[in-house]
Write an enzyme that holds these catalytic residues in place. Structure first.
Site, short mmCIF file in Angstrom:
data_model
loop_
_atom_site.label_atom_id
_atom_site.label_comp_id
_atom_site.label_asym_id
_atom_site.label_seq_id
_atom_site.Cartn_x
_atom_site.Cartn_y
_atom_site.Cartn_z
N ASP A 40 21.95 0.39 -0.77
CA ASP A 40 21.39 1.73 -0.56
C ASP A 40 21.57 2.22 0.87
OD1 ASP A 40 19.61 -0.12 0.54
OD2 ASP A 40 18.04 0.24 -0.93
N ASN A 42 6.05 -2.26 -4.65
CA ASN A 42 5.82 -1.61 -5.94
C ASN A 42 6.85 -2.07 -6.98
OD1 ASN A 42 8.14 -0.35 -5.13
ND2 ASN A 42 7.29 1.71 -5.03
N HIS A 62 10.19 -2.10 -6.53
CA HIS A 62 11.50 -1.46 -6.49
C HIS A 62 12.58 -2.47 -6.08
CE1 HIS A 62 10.81 0.06 -2.09
NE2 HIS A 62 11.68 -0.92 -2.03
N GLU A 100 12.78 3.30 -7.61
CA GLU A 100 11.33 3.31 -7.62
C GLU A 100 10.80 3.17 -9.06
OE1 GLU A 100 9.95 2.95 -4.91
OE2 GLU A 100 10.26 4.53 -3.41
C1 GLP Z 1 13.49 -1.38 1.26
C2 GLP Z 1 14.93 -1.52 0.73
C3 GLP Z 1 15.01 -2.58 -0.30
C4 GLP Z 1 14.26 -3.79 0.22
C5 GLP Z 1 12.78 -3.51 0.21
C6 GLP Z 1 11.94 -4.62 0.84
O1 GLP Z 1 12.89 -0.19 0.93
N1 GLP Z 1 15.50 -0.35 0.20
O2 GLP Z 1 16.36 -2.88 -0.60
O3 GLP Z 1 14.47 -4.87 -0.64
O4 GLP Z 1 12.50 -2.27 0.79
O5 GLP Z 1 11.99 -4.58 2.22
P1 GLP Z 1 11.43 -5.74 3.14
O6 GLP Z 1 12.36 -6.89 2.93
O7 GLP Z 1 11.49 -5.21 4.53
O8 GLP Z 1 10.06 -6.05 2.65
#
Ligand code: GLP
Length: 251
Positions: free
Chosen positions: A67, A136, A138, A143
């Site tokens: 992403d 959540n 995702h 989402e």
């Molecule tokens: C972000 C990214 C995801 C990631 C998630 C968790 O929003 N788009 O790809 O897996 O949130 O992030 P973190 O590893 O900082 O908890």
């Protein structure tokens, strides 16, 4: 889904790097799906260490990121382009031309998304997709409520996701409201999935991931239907799961 339990963040990162290195050893021109965020940072550090010590070669590897924020330029320090360059691409010998991320500034976003999926197919599809998980549920930026049929597309971010990611920005207002993400169908096409989770803030969603039915209200539950998913999680992230359950999911 096969669960591998790690003691802590460091061990999770080492185990994850091993899975990726095994993939590269098996196929030196693997197509890797990559993720950003705090969880996967340690994995990249381990891969960089290995590259320095063992000279693992990346010159035939191709990468596709999950992403990118919409509206941020590649140069913006909060863009996922900048994250990947800083935390991984600049530190291993991967040709820049073999690294792909969605362009969050594309004028024709529909064409950008279609081209991204097409490019992935042209290169043979993703061999191993690395994933973090949102609180959540995702994956990528898909989402809750996202269609399981979705390909790469533009999404509106939930306020809770913007808040969770605000730690990287000066103020919450600076966090983009939209992002471009591989869809759930895109992720499910990858031959292998490696999902990482660390810390108490992920313990509720990990509990749900193992206990809930497959439901679009918790996007990550779709991974139950994937034939080859490994989850590496540390003890804090698994703290809501009973020891017996952890053993059962490890089989
Ligand atoms: C972000 C990214 C995801 C990631 C998630 C968790 O929003 N788009 O790809 O897996 O949130 O992030 P973190 O590893 O900082 O908890």
């Amino acid at each position: 889904m096969k669960l591998i339990e790690a003691k802590d963040y460091h061990e999770m990162s080492m185990l994850a790097a091993e899975v990726i290195l095994d993939q590269i050893k098996e196929k030196n021109d693997s197509v890797l799906g990559l993720a950003t965020g705090g969880t996967v940072l340690g994995t990249y550090q381990q891969l960089i260490l290995d590259h320095q010590q063992n000279k693992t070669a990346y010159q035939h590897i191709k990468t596709f990121n999950l992403d990118e924020y919409a509206g941020l330029s590649r140069q913006d320090e909060n863009s996922y382009h900048a994250y990947m360059k800083k935390h991984f691409f600049d530190e291993v010998n991967i040709p820049f031309s073999q690294t792909f991320l969605p362009n969050g500034e594309a004028l024709d976003m529909k064409a950008e998304c279609e081209n991204y999926d097409q490019k992935m197919e042209e290169l043979g599809g993703i061999d191993l997709q690395l994933l973090g998980i949102g609180q959540n549920g995702h994956i990528g930026f898909n989402e809750p409520g996202s269609s399981f049929e979705s390909k790469t597309h533009l999404v509106a971010l939930e306020q809770s996701t913007r808040e969770a990611n605000a730690r990287y920005f000066d103020t919450i207002e600076d966090v983009p409201t939209h992002a471009v993400t591989m869809g759930i169908a895109t992720i499910m096409k990858s031959k292998k999935v490696l999902l990482l989770a660390s810390g108490l803030q992920k313990s509720s969603i990990l509990y749900d991931l193992f206990h809930s039915d497959v439901t679009s209200s918790i996007p990550a539950t779709i991974l139950r239907d994937h034939p080859n998913t490994i989850i590496i999680a540390d003890q804090e992230a698994l703290s809501k799961l009973h020891q017996d359950e952890r053993k059962m999911f490890a089989k």
